[in-house]
Design an enzyme around this catalytic site. Sequence first.
Site, short mmCIF file in Angstrom:
data_model
loop_
_atom_site.label_atom_id
_atom_site.label_comp_id
_atom_site.label_asym_id
_atom_site.label_seq_id
_atom_site.Cartn_x
_atom_site.Cartn_y
_atom_site.Cartn_z
N GLY A 8 -13.27 -0.24 7.79
CA GLY A 8 -13.93 1.05 7.98
C GLY A 8 -14.61 1.53 6.71
CB THR A 53 -9.53 -1.21 9.89
OG1 THR A 53 -9.79 -0.16 8.95
CG2 THR A 53 -8.06 -1.22 10.26
NE ARG A 70 -2.42 -2.01 3.15
CZ ARG A 70 -3.01 -2.39 4.27
NH1 ARG A 70 -4.22 -1.91 4.56
NH2 ARG A 70 -2.42 -3.22 5.10
CD GLN A 71 4.24 2.59 3.89
OE1 GLN A 71 4.95 3.57 4.11
NE2 GLN A 71 4.28 1.49 4.65
CE LYS A 121 -12.83 6.16 0.28
NZ LYS A 121 -11.93 5.20 0.96
CG ASP A 163 -11.17 -2.30 -1.74
OD1 ASP A 163 -10.33 -2.15 -2.66
OD2 ASP A 163 -11.36 -1.46 -0.85
CG HIS A 183 -2.97 -1.64 -2.69
ND1 HIS A 183 -4.29 -1.79 -2.34
CD2 HIS A 183 -2.66 -0.32 -2.49
CE1 HIS A 183 -4.78 -0.62 -1.93
NE2 HIS A 183 -3.80 0.28 -2.01
#
EC number: 2.7.6.1
Length: 318
Positions: free
Chosen positions: A229, A227, A100-101, A196, A222, A134
Amino acid sequence: MAYSDPTLKLFSCSSNPVLAKAIAGYIGTELGNVAMSKFSDGEIHIRLDDSVRGSDVYVVQSTSAPVNDHLIELLVMVDALKRASAKTINVVMPYYGYARQDRKARSRDPITAKLVANLIETAGAHRVIAMDLHAMQIQGFFDIPVDHLLGVPILGDYFYEKSLDSPVVVSPDHGGVVRARRLADTLQAPLAIIDKRRPEPGVVEVMNIIGDVSGRTAILIDDIIDTAGTIALAANALKEAGAKEIYACCTHPVLSGPAMERLEAAPIVEIVVTDTIPLRHSEYSSKVKVLSVAPLIGEAIVRIHEKQSLSKLFEPHV
Protein backbone atom coordinates in the site's frame (compact mmCIF):
# COMPACT_ATOMS: atom_id res chain seq x y z
CA MET A 1 35.46 -27.13 -3.88
CA ALA A 2 34.49 -28.72 -0.56
CA TYR A 3 34.93 -26.70 2.60
CA SER A 4 37.84 -28.20 4.48
CA ASP A 5 36.58 -27.95 8.07
CA PRO A 6 34.19 -30.82 8.86
CA THR A 7 33.13 -29.20 12.15
CA LEU A 8 31.02 -26.68 10.20
CA LYS A 9 27.58 -28.19 9.63
CA LEU A 10 24.77 -26.47 7.74
CA PHE A 11 21.11 -27.44 8.09
CA SER A 12 17.92 -26.09 6.60
CA CYS A 13 14.42 -25.99 7.99
CA SER A 14 11.49 -25.79 5.59
CA SER A 15 10.96 -22.05 5.00
CA ASN A 16 13.63 -21.46 2.34
CA PRO A 17 15.40 -24.66 1.22
CA VAL A 18 16.44 -23.19 -2.15
CA LEU A 19 18.33 -20.36 -0.44
CA ALA A 20 19.88 -22.82 2.05
CA LYS A 21 21.11 -25.00 -0.81
CA ALA A 22 22.62 -21.95 -2.53
CA ILE A 23 24.40 -20.97 0.70
CA ALA A 24 25.77 -24.51 1.00
CA GLY A 25 26.96 -24.32 -2.61
CA TYR A 26 28.77 -21.04 -1.93
CA ILE A 27 30.49 -22.45 1.16
CA GLY A 28 31.34 -25.74 -0.55
CA THR A 29 29.51 -28.06 1.80
CA GLU A 30 26.37 -30.19 1.82
CA LEU A 31 23.20 -29.55 3.77
CA GLY A 32 22.84 -31.86 6.75
CA ASN A 33 20.22 -34.59 6.67
CA VAL A 34 17.16 -33.88 8.74
CA ALA A 35 13.71 -35.48 8.61
CA MET A 36 10.79 -33.12 9.23
CA SER A 37 7.21 -34.22 9.59
CA LYS A 38 4.03 -33.44 11.49
CA PHE A 39 1.95 -35.54 13.81
CA SER A 40 -1.70 -35.91 12.87
CA ASP A 41 -2.64 -33.02 15.17
CA GLY A 42 -0.14 -30.67 13.45
CA GLU A 43 2.70 -30.85 15.99
CA ILE A 44 6.14 -30.61 14.39
CA HIS A 45 8.52 -33.56 14.57
CA ILE A 46 12.22 -33.28 13.70
CA ARG A 47 14.84 -36.03 13.57
CA LEU A 48 18.52 -35.32 12.88
CA ASP A 49 20.03 -38.02 10.66
CA ASP A 50 23.60 -36.68 10.93
CA SER A 51 25.80 -36.49 14.02
CA VAL A 52 26.43 -32.93 15.21
CA ARG A 53 28.35 -33.74 18.39
CA GLY A 54 31.06 -31.13 18.88
CA SER A 55 30.14 -29.30 15.65
CA ASP A 56 29.46 -25.64 14.93
CA VAL A 57 25.99 -25.83 13.40
CA TYR A 58 24.28 -23.19 11.26
CA VAL A 59 20.51 -23.46 10.75
CA VAL A 60 18.86 -21.50 7.92
CA GLN A 61 15.26 -20.50 8.59
CA SER A 62 13.28 -17.39 7.64
CA THR A 63 10.31 -16.92 9.93
CA SER A 64 8.10 -15.91 7.01
CA ALA A 65 4.56 -17.09 6.27
CA PRO A 66 3.28 -19.28 7.77
CA VAL A 67 5.27 -17.48 10.45
CA ASN A 68 4.00 -19.43 13.46
CA ASP A 69 4.81 -22.82 11.90
CA HIS A 70 8.26 -21.68 10.81
CA LEU A 71 9.04 -20.14 14.19
CA ILE A 72 8.08 -23.27 16.13
CA GLU A 73 9.94 -25.41 13.61
CA LEU A 74 13.08 -23.35 14.24
CA LEU A 75 12.74 -23.65 18.01
CA VAL A 76 12.25 -27.43 17.80
CA MET A 77 15.30 -27.68 15.51
CA VAL A 78 17.47 -25.69 17.94
CA ASP A 79 16.33 -27.88 20.81
CA ALA A 80 17.17 -31.03 18.84
CA LEU A 81 20.66 -29.71 18.08
CA LYS A 82 21.24 -28.77 21.71
CA ARG A 83 20.23 -32.23 22.90
CA ALA A 84 22.45 -33.79 20.21
CA SER A 85 25.50 -32.06 21.78
CA ALA A 86 26.24 -29.48 19.07
CA LYS A 87 29.12 -27.27 20.20
CA THR A 88 27.48 -24.05 18.95
CA ILE A 89 24.07 -23.42 17.39
CA ASN A 90 23.99 -20.45 15.02
CA VAL A 91 20.55 -19.40 13.80
CA VAL A 92 20.62 -17.87 10.31
CA MET A 93 17.43 -15.83 9.89
CA PRO A 94 17.39 -14.14 6.49
CA TYR A 95 13.98 -12.74 7.50
CA TYR A 96 13.07 -12.13 11.15
CA GLY A 97 9.31 -12.39 11.60
CA TYR A 98 7.39 -10.46 14.27
CA ALA A 99 10.02 -7.70 14.03
CA ARG A 100 7.56 -4.88 13.34
CA GLN A 101 6.25 -4.93 16.91
CA ASP A 102 9.49 -3.66 18.43
CA ARG A 103 8.07 -1.22 20.98
CA LYS A 104 4.83 -0.35 22.76
CA ALA A 105 3.15 2.00 20.30
CA ARG A 106 -0.02 2.00 22.42
CA SER A 107 -1.03 0.93 25.89
CA ARG A 108 -1.17 -2.84 26.41
CA ASP A 109 0.72 -3.62 23.18
CA PRO A 110 3.07 -6.64 23.14
CA ILE A 111 6.69 -6.38 22.02
CA THR A 112 6.85 -9.48 19.86
CA ALA A 113 10.35 -8.82 18.51
CA LYS A 114 11.67 -9.20 22.07
CA LEU A 115 9.45 -12.23 22.74
CA VAL A 116 10.88 -14.03 19.69
CA ALA A 117 14.42 -13.15 20.82
CA ASN A 118 13.68 -14.68 24.24
CA LEU A 119 12.30 -17.85 22.64
CA ILE A 120 15.34 -18.33 20.40
CA GLU A 121 17.75 -17.84 23.31
CA THR A 122 15.79 -20.10 25.64
CA ALA A 123 15.72 -22.84 23.00
CA GLY A 124 19.53 -22.86 23.09
CA ALA A 125 20.89 -20.71 20.25
CA HIS A 126 24.37 -19.24 20.70
CA ARG A 127 24.29 -16.69 17.86
CA VAL A 128 21.87 -15.11 15.39
CA ILE A 129 22.73 -14.00 11.86
CA ALA A 130 19.99 -11.79 10.44
CA MET A 131 19.46 -9.56 7.42
CA ASP A 132 17.97 -6.07 7.49
CA LEU A 133 16.16 -6.20 10.80
CA HIS A 134 13.13 -3.93 10.75
CA ALA A 135 14.57 -1.97 13.67
CA MET A 136 18.25 -1.83 14.60
CA GLN A 137 17.46 -2.00 18.32
CA ILE A 138 16.31 -5.61 17.93
CA GLN A 139 20.00 -6.56 18.14
CA GLY A 140 19.86 -5.39 21.76
CA PHE A 141 16.90 -7.66 22.53
CA PHE A 142 19.34 -10.59 22.52
CA ASP A 143 21.97 -11.44 25.12
CA ILE A 144 23.88 -13.50 22.53
CA PRO A 145 25.85 -12.16 19.55
CA VAL A 146 23.77 -10.88 16.63
CA ASP A 147 25.47 -10.37 13.27
CA HIS A 148 23.35 -7.96 11.27
CA LEU A 149 23.86 -8.16 7.50
CA LEU A 150 22.67 -5.41 5.17
CA GLY A 151 20.88 -5.76 1.86
CA VAL A 152 21.73 -2.28 0.58
CA PRO A 153 25.12 -3.29 -0.92
CA ILE A 154 23.41 -6.00 -2.99
CA LEU A 155 20.67 -3.63 -4.18
CA GLY A 156 23.23 -0.87 -4.71
CA ASP A 157 25.39 -3.07 -6.95
CA TYR A 158 22.39 -3.88 -9.10
CA PHE A 159 21.28 -0.28 -9.62
CA TYR A 160 24.85 0.94 -10.07
CA GLU A 161 25.33 -1.48 -12.97
CA LYS A 162 22.09 -0.26 -14.58
CA SER A 163 23.58 3.26 -14.93
CA LEU A 164 20.19 4.91 -14.52
CA ASP A 165 19.74 8.45 -15.80
CA SER A 166 19.62 11.10 -13.04
CA PRO A 167 18.71 8.74 -10.18
CA VAL A 168 17.20 9.94 -6.90
CA VAL A 169 16.76 7.58 -3.95
CA VAL A 170 13.44 7.93 -2.14
CA SER A 171 12.58 6.84 1.39
CA PRO A 172 8.84 6.06 1.67
CA ASP A 173 8.81 7.38 5.25
CA HIS A 174 11.00 9.08 7.83
CA GLY A 175 11.90 5.77 9.49
CA GLY A 176 13.72 4.51 6.39
CA VAL A 177 15.98 7.52 5.85
CA VAL A 178 19.17 5.84 7.09
CA ARG A 179 18.65 2.90 4.71
CA ALA A 180 17.85 5.22 1.80
CA ARG A 181 20.88 7.36 2.52
CA ARG A 182 23.15 4.30 2.33
CA LEU A 183 21.79 3.52 -1.14
CA ALA A 184 22.04 7.18 -2.18
CA ASP A 185 25.69 7.26 -1.09
CA THR A 186 26.38 4.09 -3.08
CA LEU A 187 24.85 5.56 -6.23
CA GLN A 188 26.15 9.10 -5.51
CA ALA A 189 22.57 10.26 -5.93
CA PRO A 190 20.45 12.79 -4.05
CA LEU A 191 17.92 11.74 -1.42
CA ALA A 192 14.21 12.46 -1.22
CA ILE A 193 11.76 11.63 1.56
CA ILE A 194 8.02 11.07 1.44
CA ASP A 195 6.19 12.65 4.35
CA LYS A 196 3.02 10.66 4.97
CA ARG A 197 0.13 12.15 6.87
CA ARG A 198 -3.33 10.78 7.61
CA PRO A 199 -5.65 13.75 8.21
CA GLU A 200 -8.20 11.62 10.05
CA PRO A 201 -8.96 7.92 10.54
CA GLY A 202 -10.08 6.21 7.34
CA VAL A 203 -8.89 9.03 5.10
CA VAL A 204 -6.31 8.26 2.40
CA GLU A 205 -2.82 9.36 3.30
CA VAL A 206 -1.60 12.70 1.99
CA MET A 207 1.97 12.45 0.71
CA ASN A 208 4.33 15.38 0.56
CA ILE A 209 7.68 14.85 -1.15
CA ILE A 210 10.71 16.44 0.42
CA GLY A 211 13.33 16.81 -2.32
CA ASP A 212 13.37 17.22 -6.09
CA VAL A 213 12.24 14.24 -8.18
CA SER A 214 11.05 16.04 -11.32
CA GLY A 215 12.61 14.58 -14.47
CA ARG A 216 14.60 12.05 -12.44
CA THR A 217 14.62 8.26 -12.12
CA ALA A 218 13.24 7.55 -8.63
CA ILE A 219 14.29 4.48 -6.64
CA LEU A 220 11.98 3.71 -3.71
CA ILE A 221 13.69 1.60 -1.05
CA ASP A 222 12.26 -0.14 2.02
CA ASP A 223 13.26 -3.13 4.14
CA ILE A 224 9.89 -4.87 3.68
CA ILE A 225 7.16 -4.71 1.08
CA ASP A 226 4.14 -6.32 2.72
CA THR A 227 0.73 -5.31 1.31
CA ALA A 228 2.49 -2.73 -0.94
CA GLY A 229 0.00 0.00 0.00
CA THR A 230 2.70 2.49 0.97
CA ILE A 231 4.91 1.72 -2.04
CA ALA A 232 2.00 2.00 -4.49
CA LEU A 233 0.83 5.31 -3.03
CA ALA A 234 4.41 6.60 -3.01
CA ALA A 235 4.91 5.63 -6.65
CA ASN A 236 1.74 7.50 -7.64
CA ALA A 237 2.89 10.56 -5.70
CA LEU A 238 6.30 10.45 -7.40
CA LYS A 239 4.65 10.18 -10.81
CA GLU A 240 2.47 13.19 -10.07
CA ALA A 241 5.57 15.09 -8.95
CA GLY A 242 7.17 14.54 -12.36
CA ALA A 243 9.45 11.54 -11.82
CA LYS A 244 10.55 10.15 -15.20
CA GLU A 245 10.76 6.48 -14.15
CA ILE A 246 10.10 4.76 -10.86
CA TYR A 247 11.80 1.66 -9.45
CA ALA A 248 11.08 0.01 -6.11
CA CYS A 249 13.31 -2.28 -4.08
CA CYS A 250 13.37 -4.07 -0.75
CA THR A 251 15.22 -6.84 1.04
CA HIS A 252 12.18 -8.81 2.24
CA PRO A 253 9.34 -9.46 -0.25
CA VAL A 254 6.59 -10.39 2.21
CA LEU A 255 3.98 -9.54 -0.49
CA SER A 256 0.84 -10.47 1.39
CA GLY A 257 -2.79 -9.87 0.51
CA PRO A 258 -3.27 -7.49 -2.45
CA ALA A 259 0.45 -6.69 -2.81
CA MET A 260 1.00 -8.02 -6.33
CA GLU A 261 -2.17 -6.44 -7.71
CA ARG A 262 -1.12 -3.08 -6.27
CA LEU A 263 2.42 -3.36 -7.62
CA GLU A 264 1.18 -4.37 -11.07
CA ALA A 265 -1.16 -1.37 -11.16
CA ALA A 266 1.40 1.11 -9.81
CA PRO A 267 3.57 3.18 -12.20
CA ILE A 268 6.67 1.14 -11.30
CA VAL A 269 9.09 -0.11 -13.97
CA GLU A 270 10.72 -2.82 -11.84
CA ILE A 271 10.51 -4.18 -8.29
CA VAL A 272 13.89 -5.48 -7.11
CA VAL A 273 13.84 -7.88 -4.14
CA THR A 274 16.08 -10.52 -2.59
CA ASP A 275 15.45 -14.18 -1.83
CA THR A 276 15.33 -13.88 1.97
CA ILE A 277 11.70 -14.96 1.50
CA PRO A 278 10.88 -17.31 -1.39
CA LEU A 279 8.33 -15.97 -3.85
CA ARG A 280 5.15 -17.98 -4.21
CA HIS A 281 4.06 -18.88 -7.72
CA SER A 282 1.35 -16.21 -7.68
CA GLU A 283 3.97 -13.53 -6.95
CA TYR A 284 6.04 -14.10 -10.08
CA SER A 285 5.75 -11.10 -12.38
CA SER A 286 7.69 -9.56 -15.23
CA LYS A 287 8.13 -6.54 -12.97
CA VAL A 288 9.90 -8.51 -10.22
CA LYS A 289 13.67 -9.05 -10.21
CA VAL A 290 15.10 -11.36 -7.52
CA LEU A 291 18.69 -11.00 -6.29
CA SER A 292 20.29 -13.70 -4.14
CA VAL A 293 21.68 -13.11 -0.67
CA ALA A 294 23.34 -16.56 -0.65
CA PRO A 295 26.90 -15.27 -1.35
CA LEU A 296 26.61 -12.66 1.41
CA ILE A 297 25.25 -15.11 4.00
CA GLY A 298 27.67 -17.84 2.90
CA GLU A 299 30.64 -15.49 3.25
CA ALA A 300 29.39 -14.36 6.66
CA ILE A 301 29.13 -17.97 7.87
CA VAL A 302 32.66 -18.77 6.71
CA ARG A 303 34.05 -15.63 8.34
CA ILE A 304 32.25 -16.29 11.62
CA HIS A 305 33.44 -19.90 11.64
CA GLU A 306 37.02 -18.83 10.94
CA LYS A 307 36.80 -15.99 13.50
CA GLN A 308 37.36 -13.27 10.91
CA SER A 309 35.89 -9.77 10.75
CA LEU A 310 32.52 -9.19 9.10
CA SER A 311 32.84 -5.43 8.78
CA LYS A 312 33.81 -5.40 5.11
CA LEU A 313 30.56 -7.18 4.25
CA PHE A 314 28.67 -4.12 5.47
CA GLU A 315 30.29 -1.88 2.88
CA PRO A 316 28.96 -1.24 -0.64
CA HIS A 317 30.64 -3.40 -3.26
CA VAL A 318 30.82 -0.71 -5.92
